[in-house]
Design a protein around this motif. Structure first.
Motif, PDB file in Angstrom:
ATOM      1  N   LEU A 119       4.874  13.248   0.619  1.00  0.00           N
ATOM      2  CA  LEU A 119       3.622  13.271   1.376  1.00  0.00           C
ATOM      3  C   LEU A 119       2.910  11.922   1.319  1.00  0.00           C
ATOM      4  CD1 LEU A 119       2.154  16.818   0.609  1.00  0.00           C
ATOM      5  CD2 LEU A 119       3.393  16.019   2.635  1.00  0.00           C
ATOM      6  N   LEU A 120       3.021  11.237   0.186  1.00  0.00           N
ATOM      7  CA  LEU A 120       2.402   9.912   0.059  1.00  0.00           C
ATOM      8  C   LEU A 120       3.061   8.918   1.021  1.00  0.00           C
ATOM      9  CD1 LEU A 120       0.411   8.047  -1.416  1.00  0.00           C
ATOM     10  CD2 LEU A 120       2.212   7.609  -3.110  1.00  0.00           C
ATOM     11  N   VAL A 121       4.377   8.907   1.063  1.00  0.00           N
ATOM     12  CA  VAL A 121       5.099   7.997   1.957  1.00  0.00           C
ATOM     13  C   VAL A 121       4.800   8.331   3.422  1.00  0.00           C
ATOM     14  CG1 VAL A 121       7.391   7.301   2.746  1.00  0.00           C
ATOM     15  CG2 VAL A 121       6.930   7.516   0.302  1.00  0.00           C
ATOM     16  N   THR A 122       4.782   9.630   3.744  1.00  0.00           N
ATOM     17  CA  THR A 122       4.479  10.047   5.120  1.00  0.00           C
ATOM     18  C   THR A 122       3.069   9.628   5.519  1.00  0.00           C
ATOM     19  OG1 THR A 122       5.939  11.965   4.868  1.00  0.00           O
ATOM     20  CG2 THR A 122       4.358  12.020   6.682  1.00  0.00           C
ATOM     21  N   ASN A 125     -10.545  21.009  11.604  1.00  0.00           N
ATOM     22  CA  ASN A 125      -9.510  19.986  11.727  1.00  0.00           C
ATOM     23  C   ASN A 125      -8.965  19.539  10.383  1.00  0.00           C
ATOM     24  OD1 ASN A 125     -10.482  20.262  14.354  1.00  0.00           O
ATOM     25  ND2 ASN A 125     -10.097  18.127  14.842  1.00  0.00           N
ATOM     26  N   ILE A 126      -9.823  19.476   9.374  1.00  0.00           N
ATOM     27  CA  ILE A 126      -9.308  19.167   8.041  1.00  0.00           C
ATOM     28  C   ILE A 126      -8.358  20.273   7.595  1.00  0.00           C
ATOM     29  CG2 ILE A 126      -9.937  19.007   5.589  1.00  0.00           C
ATOM     30  CD1 ILE A 126     -12.404  17.436   6.429  1.00  0.00           C
ATOM     31  N   GLY A 127      -8.743  21.534   7.825  1.00  0.00           N
ATOM     32  CA  GLY A 127      -7.868  22.648   7.470  1.00  0.00           C
ATOM     33  C   GLY A 127      -6.537  22.596   8.200  1.00  0.00           C
ATOM     34  N   GLY A 182     -11.030   7.556   4.231  1.00  0.00           N
ATOM     35  CA  GLY A 182     -11.608   8.642   3.450  1.00  0.00           C
ATOM     36  C   GLY A 182     -11.089  10.004   3.887  1.00  0.00           C
ATOM     37  N   LEU A 183     -11.010  10.222   5.197  1.00  0.00           N
ATOM     38  CA  LEU A 183     -10.516  11.505   5.709  1.00  0.00           C
ATOM     39  C   LEU A 183      -9.049  11.723   5.367  1.00  0.00           C
ATOM     40  CD1 LEU A 183     -12.218  11.647   9.225  1.00  0.00           C
ATOM     41  CD2 LEU A 183     -12.635  13.188   7.301  1.00  0.00           C
ATOM     42  N   ILE A 184      -8.236  10.696   5.513  1.00  0.00           N
ATOM     43  CA  ILE A 184      -6.809  10.822   5.197  1.00  0.00           C
ATOM     44  C   ILE A 184      -6.624  11.139   3.716  1.00  0.00           C
ATOM     45  CG2 ILE A 184      -4.653   9.529   5.003  1.00  0.00           C
ATOM     46  CD1 ILE A 184      -5.353   8.172   7.640  1.00  0.00           C
ATOM     47  N   ALA A 185      -7.430  10.532   2.856  1.00  0.00           N
ATOM     48  CA  ALA A 185      -7.333  10.806   1.414  1.00  0.00           C
ATOM     49  C   ALA A 185      -7.685  12.263   1.101  1.00  0.00           C
ATOM     50  CB  ALA A 185      -8.252   9.854   0.643  1.00  0.00           C
ATOM     51  N   ILE A 186      -8.739  12.782   1.742  1.00  0.00           N
ATOM     52  CA  ILE A 186      -9.146  14.174   1.522  1.00  0.00           C
ATOM     53  C   ILE A 186      -8.042  15.137   1.976  1.00  0.00           C
ATOM     54  CG2 ILE A 186     -10.753  15.970   2.290  1.00  0.00           C
ATOM     55  CD1 ILE A 186     -12.908  13.774   2.425  1.00  0.00           C
ATOM     56  N   ILE A 187      -7.466  14.874   3.135  1.00  0.00           N
ATOM     57  CA  ILE A 187      -6.399  15.735   3.662  1.00  0.00           C
ATOM     58  C   ILE A 187      -5.178  15.689   2.750  1.00  0.00           C
ATOM     59  CG2 ILE A 187      -4.791  16.046   5.596  1.00  0.00           C
ATOM     60  CD1 ILE A 187      -7.120  14.806   7.342  1.00  0.00           C
ATOM     61  N   VAL A 224      -4.411  19.732   6.875  1.00  0.00           N
ATOM     62  CA  VAL A 224      -3.873  20.108   5.568  1.00  0.00           C
ATOM     63  C   VAL A 224      -2.646  21.009   5.752  1.00  0.00           C
ATOM     64  CG1 VAL A 224      -4.319  21.547   3.525  1.00  0.00           C
ATOM     65  CG2 VAL A 224      -5.984  19.820   4.213  1.00  0.00           C
ATOM     66  N   VAL A 225      -2.733  21.936   6.714  1.00  0.00           N
ATOM     67  CA  VAL A 225      -1.591  22.805   7.016  1.00  0.00           C
ATOM     68  C   VAL A 225      -0.392  21.972   7.470  1.00  0.00           C
ATOM     69  CG1 VAL A 225      -0.733  24.542   8.636  1.00  0.00           C
ATOM     70  CG2 VAL A 225      -2.938  24.870   7.528  1.00  0.00           C
ATOM     71  N   TYR A 226      -0.628  20.970   8.317  1.00  0.00           N
ATOM     72  CA  TYR A 226       0.470  20.108   8.768  1.00  0.00           C
ATOM     73  C   TYR A 226       1.180  19.477   7.572  1.00  0.00           C
ATOM     74  CZ  TYR A 226      -1.435  20.233  13.537  1.00  0.00           C
ATOM     75  OH  TYR A 226      -1.879  20.606  14.776  1.00  0.00           O
ATOM     76  N   MET A 227       0.391  18.943   6.661  1.00  0.00           N
ATOM     77  CA  MET A 227       0.985  18.290   5.489  1.00  0.00           C
ATOM     78  C   MET A 227       1.728  19.293   4.610  1.00  0.00           C
ATOM     79  SD  MET A 227      -1.174  15.194   3.886  1.00  0.00           S
ATOM     80  CE  MET A 227      -1.647  13.745   4.805  1.00  0.00           C
TER      81      MET A 227
END
Length: 463
Positions: A177-180, A132-134, A377-382, A137-140
């Motif tokens: 990406l930061l604003v999104t 899910n992290i992968g 934490g998860l959002i920051a990693i992604i 990350v692809v979405y972003m």
């Protein structure tokens, strides 16, 4: 019937017709972390809402890489593989549902724990984290490509905002990406119940259909004008290397259908849990249709020029009236779709990380501090991953060849072959052996082929 008997009957009946047991000595807080806790007070998830949520889980970034798989496989083999993967996915989910009901497990992790103990459950949770992290990350990455532009093979593909306003600091990849992340992902990810996302899921499916309809319309227009060449129907295989390269599409196809981690969450919130199989079948039928049409018309439109992320192709002159406007409609609609898919994939990610780190804690929805800390934490990693991983194909190859294939096929097959309750048929076991062999062989070859190509590329560049 008296008022007292009505009250007693109501107390004994829950959403899933479970016996409600009232015990004055029961602790107010659970001593173990129960993943299904908190569902019984909710009674209202509809069939259509469940279909939208599961379809949104399936139709994510994978759709953008499927036209590139057509470029590798050709139209005939490519479409056949999409349909074949849908069949395997439905079979594996049916096994999960059947064994979960027999073992009275309310989650995928609970089923793995019941079958293989705590280490089996932990292994599944780790795989869901990686997958899910992968995927997120692809979405972003795709959102960044669409809005801010990308570079492929030395060619710059301008983003929508760059095309509209020119290159500025405020439409750079990092800032967009930061604003999104802060303006869209964080608020949607703060919702604690998956059924709360049913309206955004319905909108996201509609946006995916907009993307598909516009792509089909452009392709048909160009076909009528005779400006599209006959596509390749079969793969172009001329040596062993080209043959092995065909297997690199397997992780992409696997990732495109992975939704198993959300099936139990959606089932738990259904008003009638027996509807889960029709929900799965309806979702897979809808998604398979979208996948086939997108792959077919995307490859027809761009042919061998199809990029790993087909959205990046929509920055060129299409040679049709209003081509520039249609390019922007396609890219913006799908970027918005991915923004709305994000929380659906994020939900099980957060739930499984919490279960891995705090297996004995009270339910996550009852602890606001833990909920906020894990989510942030998860959002920051992604967010960081999306800024450092260059290509969606790279991310798909890693997650699809490792975690996704385990979640989708190897773990359901292993549960069936273990068959703790003696309910698996001979046909089930033959199918599961087939799934494991195909999954392991295909992904091993895909990893080998990617590694070989990377080594060959590095060695040739150093000469």
């Amino acid at each position: 019937m008296t008022i007292g008997s009505l009250k007693q009957a109501k107390e004994k009946k829950s959403r899933k017709n479970k016996q409600a047991v009232v015990d004055d000595q029961s602790p107010l807080l659970p001593t173990k972390h129960k993943e299904d806790a908190g569902f019984d007070e909710f009674d209202g998830a509809s069939f259509s809402g469940a279909v939208f949520n599961l379809s949104t889980t399936i139709i994510g970034a994978g759709i953008m890489a499927l036209p590139a798989t057509m470029k590798s496989l050709g139209l005939i083999l490519g479409i056949a593989m999409i349909m074949f993967m849908a069949f395997l996915t439905e079979a594996s989910i049916e096994l999960l549902i059947r064994f979960s009901r027999t073992s009275k497990s309310a989650s995928y992790g609970g089923l793995m724990g019941d079958t293989f103990g705590k280490y089996g459950k932990m292994l599944l949770q780790i795989c869901i984290l990686v997958n899910n992290i992968g995927v997120l990350v692809v979405y972003m990455i795709i959102i960044g490509d669409v809005l801010s532009g990308t570079n492929s093979s030395g060619v710059h593909h301008a983003g929508v905002l760059e095309g509209w306003f020119g290159a500025h600091w405020w439409n750079s990849r990092f800032f967009i990406l930061l604003v999104t992340t802060l303006g869209i992902f964080a608020p949607l990810a703060s919702l604690k119940r998956i059924d709360s996302l049913r309206y955004t899921s319905a909108l996201s499916v509609a946006l995916a259909v907009v993307f598909l309809v516009v792509t089909v319309g452009i392709t048909i227009f160009k076909l009528m004008n005779g400006t599209i060449l006959m596509p390749r129907l079969l793969p172009d295989v001329y040596d062993m290397t080209s043959f092995l390269k065909l297997f690199t599409v397997v992780p992409v196809l696997v990732t495109a259908y992975i939704c198993h981690y959300n099936v139990h969450s959606i089932e738990n919130e259904l008003e009638d849990s027996t509807q889960i199989r029709p929900v799965v079948q309806s979702s897979l039928a809808l998604c398979s249709s979208v996948y086939v049409l997108t792959s077919l018309f995307g490859f027809l439109l761009f042919g061998d020029a199809t990029l790993d992320d087909v959205l990046s192709n929509f920055d060129t002159n299409l040679g049709i009236p209003l081509g520039s406007l249609l390019n922007d409609v396609v890219r913006v609609s799908y970027a918005a779709h991915l923004m709305l898919v994000f929380p659906i994939v994020f939900y099980p990610l957060r739930l499984n990380l919490d279960g891995l780190l705090f297996p004995s804690a009270r339910p996550l929805t009852f602890d606001n501090l833990r909920f906020a800390t894990i989510s942030s934490g998860l959002i920051a990693i992604i967010f960081l991953g999306a800024n450092f991983i260059p290509s969606i194909w790279d991310a798909f190859q890693f997650t699809g060849a490792t975690a996704a294939v385990c979640i989708g096929f190897i773990f359901p097959a292993a549960v069936t072959l273990r068959d703790r309750y003696g309910i698996a048929t001979k046909k089930d076991k033959i199918l599961c052996i087939f799934m494991i062999v195909i999954a392991v062989f295909s992904n091993a070859v895909a990893i080998y082929s990617d590694a070989y190509s990377l080594i060959k590329k590095n060695s040739s560049s150093s000469v």
